[in-house]
Design a protein around this motif. Structure first.
Motif, short mmCIF file in Angstrom:
data_model
loop_
_atom_site.label_atom_id
_atom_site.label_comp_id
_atom_site.label_asym_id
_atom_site.label_seq_id
_atom_site.Cartn_x
_atom_site.Cartn_y
_atom_site.Cartn_z
N PHE A 132 0.12 9.26 10.40
CA PHE A 132 0.12 7.98 9.68
C PHE A 132 1.18 6.99 10.14
CE2 PHE A 132 -2.80 10.14 6.93
CZ PHE A 132 -3.53 9.13 6.31
N VAL A 160 0.85 -1.18 0.00
CA VAL A 160 0.00 0.00 0.00
C VAL A 160 0.90 1.24 0.00
CG1 VAL A 160 -1.80 1.28 1.22
CG2 VAL A 160 -1.80 -1.24 1.26
N SER A 217 3.28 -2.28 8.77
CA SER A 217 3.91 -2.87 7.59
C SER A 217 5.11 -3.72 7.99
CB SER A 217 4.36 -1.76 6.64
OG SER A 217 5.14 -2.29 5.59
N LEU A 253 4.88 5.70 2.63
CA LEU A 253 4.30 7.04 2.66
C LEU A 253 5.26 7.98 1.94
CD1 LEU A 253 2.33 9.24 3.52
CD2 LEU A 253 3.49 9.33 5.76
N VAL A 294 -0.09 1.16 5.94
CA VAL A 294 0.57 1.83 4.82
C VAL A 294 1.99 1.31 4.77
CG1 VAL A 294 1.46 4.03 3.95
CG2 VAL A 294 -0.86 3.92 4.89
N VAL A 307 -8.08 5.49 5.36
CA VAL A 307 -7.03 4.54 4.98
C VAL A 307 -6.98 3.38 5.98
CG1 VAL A 307 -4.55 4.23 4.63
CG2 VAL A 307 -5.69 6.29 3.77
N LEU A 361 0.99 5.38 -0.29
CA LEU A 361 0.22 6.62 -0.19
C LEU A 361 1.10 7.77 -0.65
CD1 LEU A 361 -1.85 7.75 2.96
CD2 LEU A 361 -0.94 9.31 1.25
#
Length: 266
Positions: free
Chosen positions: A132, A6, A139, A91, A88, A81, A8
Motif C-alpha cells: 500500500f 482516506v 497523499s 494506514l 490512502v 482501494v 485504512l
C-alpha cells in the motif's frame, strides 16, 4: 476523488480497531474510513453498528475484505482501494494476534505458535504496508501507524509487575505465564517500523508505533471480561489516542514507539 482523508484500518471490526473506527466517527471532521477485516460479514456488522451509534457522523465507511496472512488477499484489497479512492492518507496496521495461550493449552504446537505470531504480526503487516505504500505516496500528508505492545520493551523496569516479566521458579517445566512469541513478534515490529521510518522520511511519511496499553480486548482468546479482572483497561480511550496521533498531536515523536503518556523505551 474525495477531498476527505482516506483512512485504512486493518482488523477494524473488533477490539482496538473497532474503537479506532468509533473514535473517527465521533469527530467533527469528515473522513473516508476503510473498515478492513478478514470476514466481510463481521466488517459489515461493525459498520452497521457504528453508523447506528453515530447517526450524525460526517464520515463515510467502506468495507474491505483483507487477510494479511494472504498475499493474494492483500493484492486484491490494494486494487479495490486504488480503483475506489486512488490514495490512502493514513494506514493503520492494527490487525494482529497472540497465540501463546493456545500453545499453553495444547491446541497449537510451539512452532505453530511462533510461526503464526511472526507471520501475522510482522510478515503480514510488512507485506500489507509494502503493497500500500504507492497509495500512501499519493497523499499530501501520509501517515503510517503500527500497533505495538507494552510487552515488547527491553527496559528492565518496564511493566515489572506483569506476570510475564517475573522470574520463573527453578525447575522444569516452567508453568508460568508467557507470551514469548507475541512479545518477540511485537519487538520485531518495532524494528520494522524503524525501517519504514528510515525509508520514507524523504517522502514525507510520518511513521509511528502505537503502544495502547494493557486493554480488555479479544487478544489471546481469553475474553475481555476475564482480562478486566486481571487489570486490563477499557479499550475505548485507545481509539481516541490513535485519532489524536492522526490529527497531529504527536508529530514531534515520529519514528518512535509512543504511549498516551510519552515514549516507550526500546
Amino acid at each position: 476523488m474525495s477531498q476527505n482523508e482516506v483512512v485504512l484500518i486493518t482488523g477494524a471490526n473488533t477490539g482496538i480497531g473497532y474503537q479506532i473506527v468509533r473514535a473517527f466517527a465521533s469527530t467533527d471532521k469528515a473522513y473516508n474510513i476503510i473498515v478492513a477485516g478478514r470476514s466481510p460479514e463481521k466488517v459489515h456488522a461493525a459498520i452497521d453498528s457504528i453508523e447506528a451509534e453515530f447517526s450524525s457522523t460526517k464520515s463515510k465507511f467502506s468495507p474491505l475484505q483483507v487477510d494479511i496472512e494472504s498475499d493474494e488477499s492483500i493484492s486484491a484489497a490494494y486494487e479495490k482501494v486504488r480503483s475506489q479512492f486512488g490514495r490512502v492518507d493514513v494506514l493503520i496496521n492494527n490487525a494482529g494476534g497472540e497465540f501463546d495461550k493456545l500453545f499453553a493449552q495444547g491446541k497449537m504446537s510451539q512452532r505453530e505458535n511462533w510461526n503464526k505470531a511472526w507471520n501475522l504480526n510482522v510478515a503480514g503487516t510488512q507485506v500489507m504496508t509494502y503493497t500500500f505504500v504507492p497509495l500512501l505516496l499519493q497523499s499530501s500528508s501520509p501517515r503510517l501507524l503500527f500497533m505495538a505492545s507494552g510487552t515488547s520493551t527491553f527496559a528492565d523496569k518496564a511493566h515489572a509487575a506483569s506476570p510475564v516479566n517475573q522470574v520463573a521458579p527453578k525447575g522444569w517445566p516452567k508453568n508460568v505465564p508467557s507470551v514469548a512469541a507475541y512479545r518477540s513478534s511485537k519487538a520485531g515490529m518495532n524494528m520494522m517500523m524503524r525501517e519504514w521510518w528510515r525509508l520514507l522520511q524523504e517522502d514525507g511519511v510520518r511513521v509511528w508505533c502505537i503502544s495502547p496499553g494493557y486493554l480488555a480486548t479479544g487478544l489471546g482468546g481469553v475474553g475481555a471480561e476475564k482480562l478486566r479482572t486481571m487489570g486490563a483497561g477499557d479499550p475505548e480511550p485507545a481509539g481516541h489516542f490513535v485519532v489524536s496521533v492522526v490529527q497531529g498531536a504527536r508529530d514531534a515523536d515520529v519514528g518512535l514507539v509512543i504511549t498516551k503518556d510519552g515514549i516507550q523505551a526500546w
